[in-house]
Design an enzyme around this catalytic site. Sequence first.
Site, mmCIF file in Angstrom:
data_model
loop_
_atom_site.group_PDB
_atom_site.id
_atom_site.type_symbol
_atom_site.label_atom_id
_atom_site.label_comp_id
_atom_site.label_asym_id
_atom_site.label_seq_id
_atom_site.Cartn_x
_atom_site.Cartn_y
_atom_site.Cartn_z
ATOM 1 N N ASP A 130 36.557 39.393 50.049
ATOM 2 C CA ASP A 130 35.521 39.533 49.020
ATOM 3 C C ASP A 130 34.360 40.414 49.439
ATOM 4 O O ASP A 130 33.222 40.220 48.996
ATOM 5 C CB ASP A 130 34.989 38.151 48.590
ATOM 6 C CG ASP A 130 36.096 37.229 48.139
ATOM 7 O OD1 ASP A 130 37.080 37.740 47.573
ATOM 8 O OD2 ASP A 130 35.994 36.002 48.355
ATOM 9 N N LYS A 148 35.973 45.290 48.351
ATOM 10 C CA LYS A 148 37.029 46.299 48.552
ATOM 11 C C LYS A 148 37.453 46.919 47.225
ATOM 12 O O LYS A 148 37.696 48.112 47.132
ATOM 13 C CB LYS A 148 38.268 45.663 49.213
ATOM 14 C CG LYS A 148 37.998 45.049 50.567
ATOM 15 C CD LYS A 148 39.227 44.331 51.103
ATOM 16 C CE LYS A 148 39.619 43.086 50.334
ATOM 17 N NZ LYS A 148 38.638 41.983 50.387
ATOM 18 N N GLY A 193 41.349 38.788 44.728
ATOM 19 C CA GLY A 193 40.567 38.922 43.492
ATOM 20 C C GLY A 193 39.624 40.088 43.712
ATOM 21 O O GLY A 193 38.666 39.974 44.461
ATOM 22 N N GLN A 244 42.427 40.559 51.160
ATOM 23 C CA GLN A 244 41.934 39.654 52.220
ATOM 24 C C GLN A 244 41.150 40.478 53.264
ATOM 25 O O GLN A 244 40.562 41.474 52.918
ATOM 26 C CB GLN A 244 43.064 38.843 52.865
ATOM 27 C CG GLN A 244 43.699 37.819 51.952
ATOM 28 C CD GLN A 244 44.676 38.400 50.946
ATOM 29 O OE1 GLN A 244 45.602 39.096 51.311
ATOM 30 N NE2 GLN A 244 44.489 38.109 49.665
HETATM 31 P P1 GDP Z 1 36.977 42.142 47.044
HETATM 32 O O1 GDP Z 1 37.899 40.987 47.017
HETATM 33 O O2 GDP Z 1 36.705 42.635 48.422
HETATM 34 O O3 GDP Z 1 37.376 43.262 46.119
HETATM 35 O O4 GDP Z 1 35.560 41.599 46.504
HETATM 36 P P2 GDP Z 1 35.346 40.647 45.217
HETATM 37 O O5 GDP Z 1 35.488 41.448 43.991
HETATM 38 O O6 GDP Z 1 36.125 39.404 45.337
HETATM 39 O O7 GDP Z 1 33.848 40.193 45.465
HETATM 40 C C1 GDP Z 1 32.793 41.112 45.555
HETATM 41 C C2 GDP Z 1 31.773 40.799 44.457
HETATM 42 O O8 GDP Z 1 30.580 41.507 44.703
HETATM 43 C C3 GDP Z 1 32.236 41.245 43.085
HETATM 44 O O9 GDP Z 1 31.712 40.378 42.120
HETATM 45 C C4 GDP Z 1 31.611 42.636 42.944
HETATM 46 O O10 GDP Z 1 31.379 42.986 41.596
HETATM 47 C C5 GDP Z 1 30.308 42.428 43.666
HETATM 48 N N1 GDP Z 1 29.758 43.608 44.350
HETATM 49 C C6 GDP Z 1 30.425 44.587 45.025
HETATM 50 N N2 GDP Z 1 29.549 45.434 45.607
HETATM 51 C C7 GDP Z 1 28.317 44.960 45.305
HETATM 52 C C8 GDP Z 1 26.988 45.377 45.645
HETATM 53 O O11 GDP Z 1 26.770 46.326 46.376
HETATM 54 N N3 GDP Z 1 25.956 44.601 45.180
HETATM 55 C C9 GDP Z 1 26.157 43.508 44.391
HETATM 56 N N4 GDP Z 1 25.088 42.842 43.978
HETATM 57 N N5 GDP Z 1 27.389 43.115 44.042
HETATM 58 C C10 GDP Z 1 28.456 43.811 44.504
HETATM 59 P P1 IMO Z 2 40.367 39.228 48.528
HETATM 60 O O1 IMO Z 2 41.447 40.282 48.534
HETATM 61 C C1 IMO Z 2 38.715 35.568 50.119
HETATM 62 C C2 IMO Z 2 41.572 32.699 51.768
HETATM 63 C C3 IMO Z 2 41.734 31.364 51.067
HETATM 64 C C4 IMO Z 2 42.073 30.486 52.250
HETATM 65 C C5 IMO Z 2 42.952 31.397 53.110
HETATM 66 C C6 IMO Z 2 44.448 31.214 52.904
HETATM 67 O O2 IMO Z 2 39.791 38.978 47.189
HETATM 68 O O3 IMO Z 2 39.348 39.538 49.572
HETATM 69 P P2 IMO Z 2 46.132 31.907 50.965
HETATM 70 O O4 IMO Z 2 46.158 31.546 49.511
HETATM 71 O O5 IMO Z 2 46.068 33.366 51.223
HETATM 72 O O6 IMO Z 2 47.243 31.264 51.753
HETATM 73 O O7 IMO Z 2 44.765 31.250 51.523
HETATM 74 O O8 IMO Z 2 42.586 32.724 52.767
HETATM 75 N N1 IMO Z 2 41.769 33.886 50.922
HETATM 76 C C7 IMO Z 2 40.778 34.680 50.501
HETATM 77 N N2 IMO Z 2 39.453 34.569 50.653
HETATM 78 N N3 IMO Z 2 39.242 36.634 49.502
HETATM 79 C C8 IMO Z 2 40.579 36.769 49.379
HETATM 80 O O9 IMO Z 2 41.151 37.887 48.899
HETATM 81 C C9 IMO Z 2 41.411 35.750 49.846
HETATM 82 N N4 IMO Z 2 42.751 35.542 49.857
HETATM 83 C C10 IMO Z 2 42.958 34.405 50.530
HETATM 84 O O10 IMO Z 2 40.535 30.967 50.446
HETATM 85 O O11 IMO Z 2 40.919 30.206 52.995
HETATM 86 MG MG MG Z 3 37.957 39.029 46.293
#
Ligand code: GDP
Ligand code: IMO
Ligand code: MG
Length: 428
Positions: free
Chosen positions: A13, A16, A40, A223
């Site tokens: 998260d 990416k 996600g 991840q």
């Molecule tokens: P990913 O899994 O690495 O693609 O990240 P996620 O989408 O799960 O979580 C990142 C969250 O931070 C999302 O809600 C993005 O919209 C938000 N986000 C990404 N870059 C920024 C930033 O620079 N500032 C803020 N405030 N939010 C951001």
């Molecule tokens: P993105 O791509 C954050 C975490 C789960 C759990 C562990 C194992 O959005 O960064 P799994 O279902 O993979 O066997 O769960 O890994 N986890 C993540 N945490 N972002 C993710 O993906 C994750 N995918 C798995 O919460 O701790």
């Molecule tokens: Mg994510």
Amino acid sequence: MSTFVVVGLQYGDEGKGKITDVLSAKSDFVVRFQGGDNAGHTVYVGEEKFVLHLLPSGVLQCKGKCIIANGVVVNPKSFIKEINQIESKGLKTDHVFISKRAHVIMPYHILLDTYREEEKGGTEIGTTKKGIGPCYEDKIARVGIRMVDLLNPEILREKIEKNLKLKNALFEKYFEKEPLDVDAIYNEFVSLGQQLKDRIVDTEVELNDAIKAGKNILFEGAQALMLDIDFGTYPFVTSSSPSTGGVCAGAGVPPTALKNLIGVSKAYTTRVGNGPFPSELDNELGEQIRKVGHEFGATTGRPRRTGWLDLVSLKHACMINGINNLVITKLDVLSGIKPLKIVTHYKTEDGKLIDYFTSSTTKLYDYEPIYQELEGWDEDITKARSYDDLPINAKKYIEFIEKYLGINVYLVSVGPERTQNIIRKELF
Ligand code: GDP
Ligand code: IMO
Ligand code: MG
């Protein structure tokens, strides 16, 4: 024209998806190489929010092909659902393909994941319950079902029958649950295969030809390194290799082909799920960061645990990945927090200061994080578009990270929208 790998450096998260989206506008291919719909990845286009789980985030902007490569575990139902969601927003998806070699997440994988987590009562990993671990287990045990099998009903039936023999025994005798029905699963997955048949293709030759032809190829990690099956906080990890090294096995490309290794880190740390988190802020400040940063899981909606940036673990992640370009996201969330703290060392139980990450997950609970304090800034930085728009203390924060890691930050993200970036160097 080159190759680009985007990987997470923390616990997932990091943003990416947003970075992949930005880079994909100039990419000929965007490739997912590991994980599955446990991911996600959020992209904001203006006010409109897209959350991609299985599809590469490049699906929104890439004019070339989006590939779900062999290293990904695919839930075909999630795939179809996501394709429909994207198409309902008026976007095209006929450029999305899945490798014949990718393994299929079957209903019994999801049940196994769920039952095991339920059984652990307090020691659970906190998985996304998408069946990721059990599907990779079957792949390694050489009993998995691959996408190509969905196109061959005879082989598919045989494999489902074999798998259910063992899995049903486990469900009934060990977990005391209902068994699954061969016919129901077989009929459903033959039909899924038919729906997807034009998208199930060989991908490795095309990708290698594209590399030779000098195309722009972007590999999108899911991840992150601290969730890596080998180098993360085992057993609180996912079941794949979300590292740059994972690209080679997960997409069938040689290590020599990988050029721009881009590591993404938040300006602080979050973790969803269980496991050690040395710099965790289990207090009001942690709650404030969760609120301002909207730190709730994009896949499960769970509140993310929050804490200070940890350079000891970031150094470990950069080393394993060979990162040569850093991205720092969510710097805007730190506005108004004074002072700021960054972990530079851990103090071990015998008082020793160390600056490397340990292989012993249990020890991490006892290590005391040692912090460097930085002053912080008050200004809203969400409108900054050039590095010089940032307050001096925000620059000092970035430069402290660069100096510690010895790697340049090429992009600073200051908001969720696709244009809220300070790009310090054009990569292509
Ligand atoms: P990913 O899994 O690495 O693609 O990240 P996620 O989408 O799960 O979580 C990142 C969250 O931070 C999302 O809600 C993005 O919209 C938000 N986000 C990404 N870059 C920024 C930033 O620079 N500032 C803020 N405030 N939010 C951001
Ligand atoms: P993105 O791509 C954050 C975490 C789960 C759990 C562990 C194992 O959005 O960064 P799994 O279902 O993979 O066997 O769960 O890994 N986890 C993540 N945490 N972002 C993710 O993906 C994750 N995918 C798995 O919460 O701790
Ligand atoms: Mg994510």
